[in-house]
Structures are given as structure tokens and as C-alpha cells.
Write a protein that holds these residues in place. Structure first.
Motif, PDB file in Angstrom:
ATOM      1  N   CYS A 269      10.468  -5.386  -8.275  1.00  0.00           N
ATOM      2  CA  CYS A 269       9.964  -6.615  -8.889  1.00  0.00           C
ATOM      3  C   CYS A 269       8.658  -7.030  -8.228  1.00  0.00           C
ATOM      4  CB  CYS A 269      10.991  -7.738  -8.756  1.00  0.00           C
ATOM      5  SG  CYS A 269      12.510  -7.437  -9.692  1.00  0.00           S
ATOM      6  N   ILE A 270       7.648  -7.270  -9.038  1.00  0.00           N
ATOM      7  CA  ILE A 270       6.343  -7.687  -8.547  1.00  0.00           C
ATOM      8  C   ILE A 270       5.776  -8.735  -9.501  1.00  0.00           C
ATOM      9  CG2 ILE A 270       5.342  -5.646  -9.680  1.00  0.00           C
ATOM     10  CD1 ILE A 270       3.873  -7.443  -6.596  1.00  0.00           C
ATOM     11  N   ARG A 271       5.379  -9.887  -8.948  1.00  0.00           N
ATOM     12  CA  ARG A 271       4.862 -10.963  -9.781  1.00  0.00           C
ATOM     13  C   ARG A 271       3.490 -10.609 -10.344  1.00  0.00           C
ATOM     14  NH1 ARG A 271       5.368 -15.788  -5.758  1.00  0.00           N
ATOM     15  NH2 ARG A 271       3.519 -16.423  -6.917  1.00  0.00           N
ATOM     16  N   PRO A 272       3.170 -11.092 -11.551  1.00  0.00           N
ATOM     17  CA  PRO A 272       1.890 -10.755 -12.184  1.00  0.00           C
ATOM     18  C   PRO A 272       0.671 -11.185 -11.381  1.00  0.00           C
ATOM     19  CG  PRO A 272       3.406 -11.656 -13.808  1.00  0.00           C
ATOM     20  CD  PRO A 272       4.043 -11.854 -12.469  1.00  0.00           C
ATOM     21  N   ASP A 273       0.786 -12.288 -10.613  1.00  0.00           N
ATOM     22  CA  ASP A 273      -0.370 -12.783  -9.867  1.00  0.00           C
ATOM     23  C   ASP A 273      -0.548 -12.074  -8.532  1.00  0.00           C
ATOM     24  OD1 ASP A 273       2.098 -14.150  -9.300  1.00  0.00           O
ATOM     25  OD2 ASP A 273       0.992 -15.489  -7.994  1.00  0.00           O
ATOM     26  N   ARG A 274       0.366 -11.176  -8.180  1.00  0.00           N
ATOM     27  CA  ARG A 274       0.282 -10.450  -6.913  1.00  0.00           C
ATOM     28  C   ARG A 274      -0.256  -9.029  -7.093  1.00  0.00           C
ATOM     29  NH1 ARG A 274       3.210 -12.846  -2.721  1.00  0.00           N
ATOM     30  NH2 ARG A 274       3.024 -15.106  -2.992  1.00  0.00           N
ATOM     31  N   ILE A 275      -0.698  -8.695  -8.288  1.00  0.00           N
ATOM     32  CA  ILE A 275      -1.164  -7.338  -8.571  1.00  0.00           C
ATOM     33  C   ILE A 275      -2.691  -7.325  -8.635  1.00  0.00           C
ATOM     34  CG2 ILE A 275      -1.076  -5.414 -10.187  1.00  0.00           C
ATOM     35  CD1 ILE A 275       1.627  -6.434 -11.143  1.00  0.00           C
ATOM     36  N   ALA A 276      -3.293  -6.442  -7.853  1.00  0.00           N
ATOM     37  CA  ALA A 276      -4.736  -6.249  -7.899  1.00  0.00           C
ATOM     38  C   ALA A 276      -5.074  -5.187  -8.940  1.00  0.00           C
ATOM     39  CB  ALA A 276      -5.255  -5.820  -6.529  1.00  0.00           C
ATOM     40  N   THR A 277      -6.208  -5.344  -9.607  1.00  0.00           N
ATOM     41  CA  THR A 277      -6.619  -4.407 -10.653  1.00  0.00           C
ATOM     42  C   THR A 277      -7.976  -3.808 -10.317  1.00  0.00           C
ATOM     43  OG1 THR A 277      -7.606  -6.214 -11.928  1.00  0.00           O
ATOM     44  CG2 THR A 277      -5.339  -5.611 -12.459  1.00  0.00           C
ATOM     45  N   LEU A 278      -8.127  -2.550 -10.620  1.00  0.00           N
ATOM     46  CA  LEU A 278      -9.393  -1.847 -10.443  1.00  0.00           C
ATOM     47  C   LEU A 278      -9.638  -1.018 -11.689  1.00  0.00           C
ATOM     48  CD1 LEU A 278     -11.786  -0.874  -8.645  1.00  0.00           C
ATOM     49  CD2 LEU A 278     -10.271   0.955  -7.839  1.00  0.00           C
ATOM     50  N   PHE A 279     -10.852  -1.124 -12.214  1.00  0.00           N
ATOM     51  CA  PHE A 279     -11.228  -0.349 -13.389  1.00  0.00           C
ATOM     52  C   PHE A 279     -12.289   0.668 -12.968  1.00  0.00           C
ATOM     53  CE2 PHE A 279      -9.569  -4.309 -15.027  1.00  0.00           C
ATOM     54  CZ  PHE A 279      -8.749  -3.887 -16.065  1.00  0.00           C
ATOM     55  N   PRO A 280     -11.849   1.850 -12.558  1.00  0.00           N
ATOM     56  CA  PRO A 280     -12.808   2.840 -12.035  1.00  0.00           C
ATOM     57  C   PRO A 280     -13.675   3.421 -13.138  1.00  0.00           C
ATOM     58  CG  PRO A 280     -10.632   3.802 -12.228  1.00  0.00           C
ATOM     59  CD  PRO A 280     -10.474   2.343 -12.568  1.00  0.00           C
ATOM     60  N   THR A 281     -14.814   3.916 -12.722  1.00  0.00           N
ATOM     61  CA  THR A 281     -15.701   4.565 -13.691  1.00  0.00           C
ATOM     62  C   THR A 281     -15.261   5.987 -13.974  1.00  0.00           C
ATOM     63  OG1 THR A 281     -17.145   5.179 -11.847  1.00  0.00           O
ATOM     64  CG2 THR A 281     -17.657   3.140 -13.019  1.00  0.00           C
ATOM     65  N   GLY A 282     -14.529   6.574 -12.999  1.00  0.00           N
ATOM     66  CA  GLY A 282     -14.024   7.939 -13.194  1.00  0.00           C
ATOM     67  C   GLY A 282     -12.604   7.923 -13.717  1.00  0.00           C
ATOM     68  N   ARG A 283     -11.870   8.989 -13.457  1.00  0.00           N
ATOM     69  CA  ARG A 283     -10.479   9.078 -13.899  1.00  0.00           C
ATOM     70  C   ARG A 283      -9.589   8.245 -12.987  1.00  0.00           C
ATOM     71  NH1 ARG A 283      -9.117  13.133 -17.214  1.00  0.00           N
ATOM     72  NH2 ARG A 283      -7.047  13.290 -16.281  1.00  0.00           N
ATOM     73  N   PRO A 284      -8.525   7.630 -13.496  1.00  0.00           N
ATOM     74  CA  PRO A 284      -7.635   6.823 -12.681  1.00  0.00           C
ATOM     75  C   PRO A 284      -7.047   7.563 -11.499  1.00  0.00           C
ATOM     76  CG  PRO A 284      -7.189   6.487 -15.011  1.00  0.00           C
ATOM     77  CD  PRO A 284      -8.154   7.625 -14.913  1.00  0.00           C
ATOM     78  N   SER A 285      -6.904   8.868 -11.572  1.00  0.00           N
ATOM     79  CA  SER A 285      -6.289   9.622 -10.480  1.00  0.00           C
ATOM     80  C   SER A 285      -7.161   9.630  -9.227  1.00  0.00           C
ATOM     81  CB  SER A 285      -6.011  11.060 -10.921  1.00  0.00           C
ATOM     82  OG  SER A 285      -7.217  11.694 -11.331  1.00  0.00           O
ATOM     83  N   GLU A 286      -8.384   9.096  -9.323  1.00  0.00           N
ATOM     84  CA  GLU A 286      -9.271   9.067  -8.177  1.00  0.00           C
ATOM     85  C   GLU A 286      -8.939   7.948  -7.203  1.00  0.00           C
ATOM     86  OE1 GLU A 286     -13.147   8.797  -9.804  1.00  0.00           O
ATOM     87  OE2 GLU A 286     -13.104  10.799 -10.711  1.00  0.00           O
ATOM     88  N   GLY A 287      -7.904   7.156  -7.486  1.00  0.00           N
ATOM     89  CA  GLY A 287      -7.545   6.048  -6.611  1.00  0.00           C
ATOM     90  C   GLY A 287      -6.859   6.527  -5.351  1.00  0.00           C
ATOM     91  N   GLU A 288      -6.582   5.570  -4.443  1.00  0.00           N
ATOM     92  CA  GLU A 288      -5.936   5.887  -3.178  1.00  0.00           C
ATOM     93  C   GLU A 288      -4.420   5.971  -3.362  1.00  0.00           C
ATOM     94  OE1 GLU A 288      -7.127   2.941  -0.410  1.00  0.00           O
ATOM     95  OE2 GLU A 288      -9.260   3.442  -0.497  1.00  0.00           O
ATOM     96  N   GLU A 289      -3.738   6.495  -2.294  1.00  0.00           N
ATOM     97  CA  GLU A 289      -2.283   6.579  -2.333  1.00  0.00           C
ATOM     98  C   GLU A 289      -1.689   5.175  -2.508  1.00  0.00           C
ATOM     99  OE1 GLU A 289       1.458   8.190   0.392  1.00  0.00           O
ATOM    100  OE2 GLU A 289      -0.602   8.241   1.165  1.00  0.00           O
ATOM    101  N   GLY A 290      -0.713   5.044  -3.364  1.00  0.00           N
ATOM    102  CA  GLY A 290      -0.103   3.753  -3.645  1.00  0.00           C
ATOM    103  C   GLY A 290      -0.677   3.076  -4.862  1.00  0.00           C
ATOM    104  N   ASP A 291      -1.867   3.538  -5.321  1.00  0.00           N
ATOM    105  CA  ASP A 291      -2.418   2.990  -6.560  1.00  0.00           C
ATOM    106  C   ASP A 291      -1.615   3.497  -7.745  1.00  0.00           C
ATOM    107  OD1 ASP A 291      -4.334   1.672  -5.161  1.00  0.00           O
ATOM    108  OD2 ASP A 291      -5.951   3.104  -5.558  1.00  0.00           O
ATOM    109  N   LEU A 292      -1.499   2.659  -8.748  1.00  0.00           N
ATOM    110  CA  LEU A 292      -0.653   2.969  -9.894  1.00  0.00           C
ATOM    111  C   LEU A 292      -1.530   3.141 -11.135  1.00  0.00           C
ATOM    112  CD1 LEU A 292       2.270   3.186 -10.924  1.00  0.00           C
ATOM    113  CD2 LEU A 292       2.273   0.696 -11.189  1.00  0.00           C
TER     114      LEU A 292
END
Length: 356
Positions: A269-292
Motif C-alpha cells: 500500500c502506497i498513498r498517491p501523494d507519496r509517489i515521485a514521478t519521473l518522465f525520462p526522455t529515453g526508455r523507462p528501463s533506464e531508471g535506477e533500481e527500485g524505480d517502477l
């Protein structure tokens, strides 16, 4: 105070300190009414005790328990004026005409009904009718007010106004109240403490901050905190931290609730206001470990926040709330994104077959 709901269910045990309000928040009107009807004496109490000012009252008739029940099922008497409606419970209790008139005048002034005293219920607007029904309880000053979803019949503007009135009266008169409501805002604005009712089970009682930040179970997290509920499997649990593999294959971390075990299914369970969002210019898989990795599917500006809805790889959806200052340029459905949160802001609970 103990209010059992039946032989096959555990007793609901809670205490209300004098001059405070406990709000019971539930989603079924019948369950909320049942609790209040049991306390008021309109339904039998099969076990346990109901105490008012330290006195056991469960064997007493409704009028002798020191409780006043506010319910839509008890309308004003249509053939009586507002003044006569307020005087009725006093005269029924044997108060003299003069004493009853003085008490009624006091309550008419307190509730803002001075100019409506000679009117009949059919001539009142919904807010004045509500004031009159409340005044009919206040005239005999019961030690406890039981409020059964009191604002349900009002339009939003009237609901806000009557909620403010009730709050002022509670503070000015030191009223002790049990508020049963299906509206979270009612509970947050009036309840010193809040109890979360699911069916006939009282899941948790506490201050709002405790319910938001330390929910006892996934039902409290989702019903009260609007948390997203994601299904996953526990990879490992160490101290109070759990690593969870979601159905989409992503691995994330969260605080571990009691009873969580490795290799078991869980609900994160995770509240909507506790989630950070990132919109990368590349593919989403380029994020760090733990990124969804996720895909934006809807965006709505709600005035005080921006509501974003994402879809994960397995089809589960995640709701995110961000401040309105966040730029919306280029955010359109279909945009890839990465979601992330601090592990302490999410909680992994043992899995239940039903989420609600």
C-alpha cells in the motif's frame, strides 16, 4: 464504551472522553446505524457493557441512558411549530411550561433559529430543518450525542455550513459526540479520534495522522488513506523492511507489517501523494533500481492537486497526486514514466483474498 453488534461478531470497544468527538467512518449506512441504535437502546446489546459517565446503562430504556440520537429516521413533527418541536422532549420529561420555554429560547438562539420559531417544518429550508432537529436534542442536554450520518441529506454547501455549526457548538458547549459517517471529511474535521469500521469490525481507532501514516492493515490504508494496493510476492524481510516483487516483475521496497513472511503473497500500500514521478526522455528501463516503469493513461487538474493515473506492465493501475505547480507540458496519455517512493512511505501487508 462497548457496543457489541451480535453474538457472531466481536465486540466493538472504544472510549470517548468528555467534551470530545469520536468519528466512526464506514462505507455502509446500515452498519453505522446499527452501532448507534445499539448504544441508544433501540437494538439489544447481547453482550458487554455500555458505560456513560462510569454508569452501566445497557439494561436501561432508551430515554434513561443519557444519550440523544440524531437520525434522519426521526423527522420533526409536521403538525408542530419549531418551538413546539423543541419543547416536546422537555414537556415529555415533566419540565414545567416556564422552564421549558426558557430552555427552548436558549437553544433557538444557540442554533440560529430565533426567526423560525413559529414556522412549521414544511416551511423550513433543509438547513433550518437540520438546525431544528439538532435543537430538539440539545434542549435536554444529554451527556452523549449520537449522530447517525447527520449531513447525508444536505447539499454540499449546506453540509459545510452545518458541519461548521456543529463544530462551533461542540467547542462552545463541550459536547461529547459519537459521529457515524460515510464521509471522510466529516470525520477529519469533527473527530478528535477516528475509528475505521469495515462491516461490523472496528479495524483501528486513532488520530488522523496515525491512520494515514501507520495504518493497522491494508483496509485502513486503502479506505482511509486512499492508498494504492499492489499485489506482489515477498522476496525477503529484514527487520522492518521488505523487498517485494510485483506482478509486473519490478522489485520495490516497503516497510514490513506484522506477520509478513518471505515468499508469501502480500499487498503493498502506497498513498498517491507519496509517489515521485519521473518522465525520462529515453526508455523507462533506464531508471535506477527500485524505480517502477509505468505508462501515463490519464491526467486531471483538480485545482489543489494534479491527479495522474498510470498503468503498470501487468495491467495494475497506480494513482498519483502531485502539487499543481508541477508542469504539465508534454504530459499526454501514453507517455512512459518511472515511479518511485521512499521505503518508509509504503507498507507491505500479508495478502488477503479480498481488498476493500
Amino acid at each position: 464504551m462497548c457496543a457489541p453488534l451480535g453474538q457472531s461478531t466481536p465486540a466493538l470497544t472504544f472510549q470517548i472522553d468528555p467534551g470530545t468527538c469520536l468519528a466512526l467512518l464506514g462505507h455502509r449506512a446500515a452498519d453505522l446505524s446499527r452501532v448507534l441504535d445499539t448504544l441508544a437502546g433501540h437494538l439489544p446489546c447481547p453482550a458487554g457493557d455500555i458505560l456513560v459517565d462510569g454508569r452501566e446503562v445497557s439494561a436501561l430504556v432508551p430515554g434513561g441512558r443519557g444519550m440523544g440520537l440524531f437520525s434522519a429516521r426521526d423527522p420533526l413533527f409536521a403538525h408542530l411549530t419549531v418551538r413546539q418541536n423543541l419543547a416536546f422532549p422537555l414537556r415529555a420529561r415533566g419540565l414545567s411550561r416556564a422552564a421549558a420555554a426558557a430552555r427552548v429560547d436558549e437553544i433557538l438562539a444557540l442554533t440560529g433559529l430565533d426567526g423560525q420559531a413559529a414556522r412549521h417544518p414544511r416551511d423550513l429550508d433543509p438547513e433550518d430543518s437540520w438546525r431544528a432537529r439538532l435543537g430538539r436534542l440539545l434542549v435536554f442536554a444529554p451527556p452523549m450525542l449520537l449522530l447517525d450520518d447527520p449531513f447525508a441529506s444536505l447539499e454540499p454547501e449546506g453540509r459545510r455550513a452545518m458541519r461548521q455549526l456543529l463544530g462551533r457548538l461542540m467547542r462552545a458547549r463541550g459536547l461529547t459526540m459519537l459521529l457515524a459517517t460515510r464521509d471522510r471529511e466529516d470525520a477529519l474535521l469533527l473527530g478528535g479520534r477516528i475509528g475505521i469500521l469495515s462491516g461490523r469490525a472496528l479495524l483501528q481507532v486513532g488520530q488522523a495522522a496515525d491512520l494515514f501514516d501507520r495504518p493497522a492493515c491494508d483496509r485502513v490504508a486503502t479506505a482511509f488513506g486512499d492508498a494504492n494496493a499492489l499485489t506482489g510476492r515477498v522476496a525477503w524481510v529484514e527487520d522492518d523492511l521488505a523487498r517485494v516483487r510485483l506482478a509486473s516483475g519490478a522489485v520495490v521496497e516497503a516497510a514490513a507489517a506484522g506477520g509478513l513472511a518471505a515468499d508469501a503473497l502480500c499487498t503493498l500500500c502506497i498513498r498517491p501523494d507519496r509517489i515521485a514521478t519521473l518522465f525520462p526522455t529515453g526508455r523507462p528501463s533506464e531508471g535506477e533500481e527500485g524505480d517502477l516503469p509505468a505508462t501515463l493513461i490519464a491526467l486531471h487538474h483538480m485545482g489543489d492537486h494534479v491527479r495522474l493515473r498510470f498503468r503498470l506492465g501487468d495491467g495494475q493501475e497506480v494513482l498519483v497526486r502531485r502539487p499543481p505547480a508541477q508542469t504539465l507540458a508534454g504530459l499526454v496519455p501514453g507517455r512512459p514514466a518511472l515511479l518511485a517512493w521512499q521505503p518508509a512511505h509504503a507498507v507491505a501487508f500479508p495478502f488477503r483474498a479480498e481488498i476493500g
